[in-house]
Motif scaffolding. Structure first.
Motif, PDB file in Angstrom:
ATOM      1  N   GLN A 228       9.655  31.139  42.662  1.00 50.95           N
ATOM      2  CA  GLN A 228       8.821  29.958  42.414  1.00 50.95           C
ATOM      3  C   GLN A 228       8.776  29.097  43.670  1.00 50.95           C
ATOM      4  O   GLN A 228       9.706  29.133  44.487  1.00 50.95           O
ATOM      5  CB  GLN A 228       9.397  29.121  41.262  1.00 50.95           C
ATOM      6  N   PRO A 229       7.727  28.309  43.843  1.00 51.89           N
ATOM      7  CA  PRO A 229       7.736  27.340  44.937  1.00 51.89           C
ATOM      8  C   PRO A 229       8.752  26.242  44.638  1.00 51.89           C
ATOM      9  O   PRO A 229       8.907  25.826  43.486  1.00 51.89           O
ATOM     10  CB  PRO A 229       6.310  26.792  44.943  1.00 51.89           C
ATOM     11  N   TYR A 230       9.460  25.809  45.657  1.00 49.80           N
ATOM     12  CA  TYR A 230      10.419  24.721  45.478  1.00 49.80           C
ATOM     13  C   TYR A 230       9.667  23.430  45.193  1.00 49.80           C
ATOM     14  O   TYR A 230       8.644  23.135  45.817  1.00 49.80           O
ATOM     15  CB  TYR A 230      11.271  24.572  46.735  1.00 49.80           C
ATOM     16  N   LEU A 231      10.175  22.652  44.242  1.00 54.49           N
ATOM     17  CA  LEU A 231       9.560  21.378  43.876  1.00 54.49           C
ATOM     18  C   LEU A 231      10.313  20.246  44.575  1.00 54.49           C
ATOM     19  O   LEU A 231      11.446  19.929  44.198  1.00 54.49           O
ATOM     20  CB  LEU A 231       9.600  21.175  42.356  1.00 54.49           C
ATOM     21  N   PRO A 232       9.724  19.605  45.590  1.00 54.67           N
ATOM     22  CA  PRO A 232      10.418  18.520  46.292  1.00 54.67           C
ATOM     23  C   PRO A 232      10.809  17.360  45.385  1.00 54.67           C
ATOM     24  O   PRO A 232      11.728  16.600  45.710  1.00 54.67           O
ATOM     25  CB  PRO A 232       9.393  18.073  47.346  1.00 54.67           C
ATOM     26  N   SER A 233      10.133  17.225  44.248  1.00 55.26           N
ATOM     27  CA  SER A 233      10.467  16.136  43.325  1.00 55.26           C
ATOM     28  C   SER A 233      11.892  16.238  42.801  1.00 55.26           C
ATOM     29  O   SER A 233      12.456  15.236  42.350  1.00 55.26           O
ATOM     30  CB  SER A 233       9.484  16.121  42.146  1.00 55.26           C
ATOM     31  N   ILE A 234      12.479  17.431  42.868  1.00 55.60           N
ATOM     32  CA  ILE A 234      13.867  17.590  42.427  1.00 55.60           C
ATOM     33  C   ILE A 234      14.784  16.669  43.241  1.00 55.60           C
ATOM     34  O   ILE A 234      15.728  16.080  42.704  1.00 55.60           O
ATOM     35  CB  ILE A 234      14.324  19.058  42.571  1.00 55.60           C
ATOM     36  N   GLU A 235      14.495  16.533  44.537  1.00 56.43           N
ATOM     37  CA  GLU A 235      15.334  15.698  45.391  1.00 56.43           C
ATOM     38  C   GLU A 235      15.027  14.217  45.236  1.00 56.43           C
ATOM     39  O   GLU A 235      15.920  13.377  45.410  1.00 56.43           O
ATOM     40  CB  GLU A 235      15.161  16.109  46.851  1.00 56.43           C
ATOM     41  N   THR A 236      13.785  13.871  44.920  1.00 54.27           N
ATOM     42  CA  THR A 236      13.408  12.458  44.856  1.00 54.27           C
ATOM     43  C   THR A 236      13.486  11.876  43.456  1.00 54.27           C
ATOM     44  O   THR A 236      13.920  10.731  43.277  1.00 54.27           O
ATOM     45  CB  THR A 236      11.983  12.282  45.393  1.00 54.27           C
ATOM     46  N   GLU A 237      13.075  12.653  42.456  1.00 52.88           N
ATOM     47  CA  GLU A 237      13.071  12.170  41.066  1.00 52.88           C
ATOM     48  C   GLU A 237      14.041  12.911  40.166  1.00 52.88           C
ATOM     49  O   GLU A 237      14.328  12.459  39.056  1.00 52.88           O
ATOM     50  CB  GLU A 237      11.663  12.277  40.471  1.00 52.88           C
ATOM     51  N   GLY A 238      14.516  14.072  40.628  1.00 52.10           N
ATOM     52  CA  GLY A 238      15.431  14.850  39.817  1.00 52.10           C
ATOM     53  C   GLY A 238      14.721  15.620  38.715  1.00 52.10           C
ATOM     54  O   GLY A 238      13.502  15.778  38.704  1.00 52.10           O
ATOM     55  N   GLU A 239      15.515  16.088  37.787  1.00 55.92           N
ATOM     56  CA  GLU A 239      15.039  16.823  36.619  1.00 55.92           C
ATOM     57  C   GLU A 239      15.339  15.987  35.385  1.00 55.92           C
ATOM     58  O   GLU A 239      16.376  15.316  35.322  1.00 55.92           O
ATOM     59  CB  GLU A 239      15.760  18.175  36.534  1.00 55.92           C
ATOM     60  N   THR A 240      14.441  16.009  34.428  1.00 53.14           N
ATOM     61  CA  THR A 240      14.607  15.211  33.216  1.00 53.14           C
ATOM     62  C   THR A 240      14.760  16.130  32.015  1.00 53.14           C
ATOM     63  O   THR A 240      14.017  17.103  31.864  1.00 53.14           O
ATOM     64  CB  THR A 240      13.410  14.262  33.016  1.00 53.14           C
ATOM     65  N   SER A 241      15.750  15.816  31.189  1.00 57.49           N
ATOM     66  CA  SER A 241      16.036  16.618  29.998  1.00 57.49           C
ATOM     67  C   SER A 241      15.815  15.790  28.741  1.00 57.49           C
ATOM     68  O   SER A 241      16.309  14.661  28.650  1.00 57.49           O
ATOM     69  CB  SER A 241      17.481  17.124  30.018  1.00 57.49           C
ATOM     70  N   LEU A 242      15.093  16.349  27.785  1.00 62.87           N
ATOM     71  CA  LEU A 242      14.912  15.734  26.475  1.00 62.87           C
ATOM     72  C   LEU A 242      15.714  16.548  25.473  1.00 62.87           C
ATOM     73  O   LEU A 242      15.537  17.772  25.361  1.00 62.87           O
ATOM     74  CB  LEU A 242      13.439  15.702  26.079  1.00 62.87           C
ATOM     75  N   LEU A 243      16.611  15.888  24.757  1.00 67.42           N
ATOM     76  CA  LEU A 243      17.480  16.537  23.777  1.00 67.42           C
ATOM     77  C   LEU A 243      16.936  16.314  22.376  1.00 67.42           C
ATOM     78  O   LEU A 243      16.680  15.161  21.975  1.00 67.42           O
ATOM     79  CB  LEU A 243      18.893  15.991  23.870  1.00 67.42           C
ATOM     80  N   PHE A 244      16.785  17.415  21.631  1.00 67.28           N
ATOM     81  CA  PHE A 244      16.288  17.359  20.263  1.00 67.28           C
ATOM     82  C   PHE A 244      17.336  17.916  19.317  1.00 67.28           C
ATOM     83  O   PHE A 244      17.911  18.979  19.566  1.00 67.28           O
ATOM     84  CB  PHE A 244      15.000  18.186  20.129  1.00 67.28           C
ATOM     85  N   PHE A 245      17.571  17.222  18.219  1.00 68.66           N
ATOM     86  CA  PHE A 245      18.463  17.682  17.160  1.00 68.66           C
ATOM     87  C   PHE A 245      17.690  17.665  15.853  1.00 68.66           C
ATOM     88  O   PHE A 245      17.118  16.643  15.469  1.00 68.66           O
ATOM     89  CB  PHE A 245      19.697  16.791  17.052  1.00 68.66           C
ATOM     90  N   GLY A 246      17.657  18.803  15.175  1.00 68.40           N
ATOM     91  CA  GLY A 246      16.904  18.884  13.932  1.00 68.40           C
ATOM     92  C   GLY A 246      15.430  18.586  14.110  1.00 68.40           C
ATOM     93  O   GLY A 246      14.772  18.095  13.187  1.00 68.40           O
TER      94      GLY A 246
ATOM     95  N   GLU B  38      14.095  16.382  15.998  1.00 69.24           N
ATOM     96  CA  GLU B  38      13.829  14.995  16.360  1.00 69.24           C
ATOM     97  C   GLU B  38      14.423  14.684  17.734  1.00 69.24           C
ATOM     98  O   GLU B  38      15.525  15.130  18.065  1.00 69.24           O
ATOM     99  CB  GLU B  38      14.431  14.038  15.320  1.00 69.24           C
ATOM    100  N   LEU B  39      13.698  13.900  18.520  1.00 70.83           N
ATOM    101  CA  LEU B  39      14.207  13.498  19.830  1.00 70.83           C
ATOM    102  C   LEU B  39      15.454  12.644  19.653  1.00 70.83           C
ATOM    103  O   LEU B  39      15.455  11.667  18.915  1.00 70.83           O
ATOM    104  CB  LEU B  39      13.144  12.710  20.591  1.00 70.83           C
ATOM    105  N   SER B  40      16.534  13.022  20.340  1.00 71.07           N
ATOM    106  CA  SER B  40      17.782  12.273  20.284  1.00 71.07           C
ATOM    107  C   SER B  40      17.930  11.360  21.490  1.00 71.07           C
ATOM    108  O   SER B  40      18.049  10.146  21.348  1.00 71.07           O
ATOM    109  CB  SER B  40      18.984  13.224  20.216  1.00 71.07           C
ATOM    110  N   HIS B  41      17.901  11.930  22.698  1.00 74.96           N
ATOM    111  CA  HIS B  41      18.088  11.125  23.888  1.00 74.96           C
ATOM    112  C   HIS B  41      17.501  11.834  25.102  1.00 74.96           C
ATOM    113  O   HIS B  41      17.117  13.005  25.034  1.00 74.96           O
ATOM    114  CB  HIS B  41      19.566  10.785  24.111  1.00 74.96           C
ATOM    115  N   VAL B  42      17.432  11.093  26.198  1.00 76.72           N
ATOM    116  CA  VAL B  42      16.810  11.579  27.431  1.00 76.72           C
ATOM    117  C   VAL B  42      17.779  11.333  28.579  1.00 76.72           C
ATOM    118  O   VAL B  42      18.370  10.254  28.684  1.00 76.72           O
ATOM    119  CB  VAL B  42      15.473  10.851  27.708  1.00 76.72           C
ATOM    120  N   VAL B  43      17.934  12.336  29.443  1.00 72.73           N
ATOM    121  CA  VAL B  43      18.855  12.212  30.575  1.00 72.73           C
ATOM    122  C   VAL B  43      18.157  12.680  31.847  1.00 72.73           C
ATOM    123  O   VAL B  43      17.489  13.724  31.853  1.00 72.73           O
ATOM    124  CB  VAL B  43      20.139  13.041  30.339  1.00 72.73           C
ATOM    125  N   ASN B  44      18.303  11.893  32.901  1.00 74.58           N
ATOM    126  CA  ASN B  44      17.801  12.268  34.217  1.00 74.58           C
ATOM    127  C   ASN B  44      18.956  12.821  35.046  1.00 74.58           C
ATOM    128  O   ASN B  44      20.056  12.274  35.037  1.00 74.58           O
ATOM    129  CB  ASN B  44      17.173  11.062  34.914  1.00 74.58           C
TER     130      ASN B  44
END
Length: 289
Positions: free
Chosen positions: A173-191, A193-199
């Protein structure tokens, strides 16, 4: 207290000694207030015979670290558990296919946005050289299709010789420079439903956001604009009844969100950054029981 099993790494693998026990303790602490008692059991003890799991009302494969290095037995284990009707969530059928990142291609066919990807059966220097031109980039990411924790994941610059390339099925894949500037964002779902969000952001000079590489995690009060829409589209395309899901994404060159991974096997819930998520997970587990 209701006894439930949490599958853990192979005790013969020293790679995770002193690490997975802390994760187990956090899960146990989150589930105990809901009347759930956690018992650890190595997934490798149940590859060909699921009888040791038959008495549990629920089995959670949440710490099956190392399965990517023993993928043949992992696939066999998932088949064993499915055939035996083990009460496992997420179900064996799901955690079987989710262990090979080729599922991203299937989600892309359903309209889910992912980074441009070349699927290769073993990556050669010629493959990498062609990928630079095809993607119009000077930096690539090369990784195995069966991996975990950035295992054998490479960042390759144009003109750099490919060394220690992953063997077998891989992706470029092409490298995404946003990984260094904005990071990666994770959305956690339980059952569902959205539980929480972590950068998650890498340290300076690093491209891997995992904590073992110095990654820094921070809970967000709500999903960034557009992130929830991609996560919900991803879950709809997966079309499975999931107890838990972690949807990882990063921004592409145009600012739009791209799915990096839908982690349905043994995701870190990041309870250290978002402890309230533990209560929501316990509620989701209790509802299934």
């Amino acid at each position: 207290m209701t006894r439930i099993a949490v599958l853990t790494p192979d005790p013969a693998d020293p790679s995770y000694d002193g690490q997975w026990q802390g994760v187990l303790q956090r899960l146990a602490a989150a589930l105990a207030p809901a009347g759930l008692a956690v018992e650890a059991s190595a997934w490798t003890d149940h590859v060909g015979d699921a009888s040791g799991l038959a008495d549990y009302p629920l089995v959670l494969p949440l710490i099956v670290w190392g399965y990517h290095r023993d993928h043949g037995r992992w696939v066999q284990a998932c088949e064993t558990w499915a055939e035996a009707g083990v009460r496992m969530l997420n179900p064996p059928s799901v955690i079987g296919w989710n262990s090979d990142k080729s599922y991203l291609g299937r989600l892309a066919d359903e309209g889910v946005a992912i980074p441009p990807t070349i699927w290769a059966e073993g990556v050669t220097q010629a493959d990498a050289d062609a990928a630079f031109d095809r993607f119009g980039t000077d930096t690539l990411i090369v990784k195995p299709r069966v991996s975990g924790g950035a295992w054998k994941t490479l960042r390759l610059s144009r003109g750099e010789r490919l060394a220690d390339a992953p063997e077998g099925p891989a992706m470029i894949q092409p490298y995404l420079p946003s990984i260094e500037t904005e990071g990666e964002t994770s959305l956690l779902f339980f059952g569902g439903e959205l539980s929480h969000v972590v950068n998650k952001r890498p340290v300076a000079g690093e491209f891997r956001i995992q904590v073992q590489f110095g990654g820094r995690y921070a809970a967000l009060p709500e999903p960034p604009a557009g992130a929830l829409a991609l996560a919900e589209q991803t879950l709809a395309a997966i079309g499975e009844d999931l107890l838990y899901a972690r949807i990882d994404m990063a921004r592409g060159p145009d600012g739009g969100w791209l799915l990096m991974e839908a982690e349905l096997i043994e995701p870190d819930f990041y309870l250290g950054s978002a402890p309230e998520g533990g209560k929501r997970f316990a509620e989701a587990v209790k509802a299934r029981l």
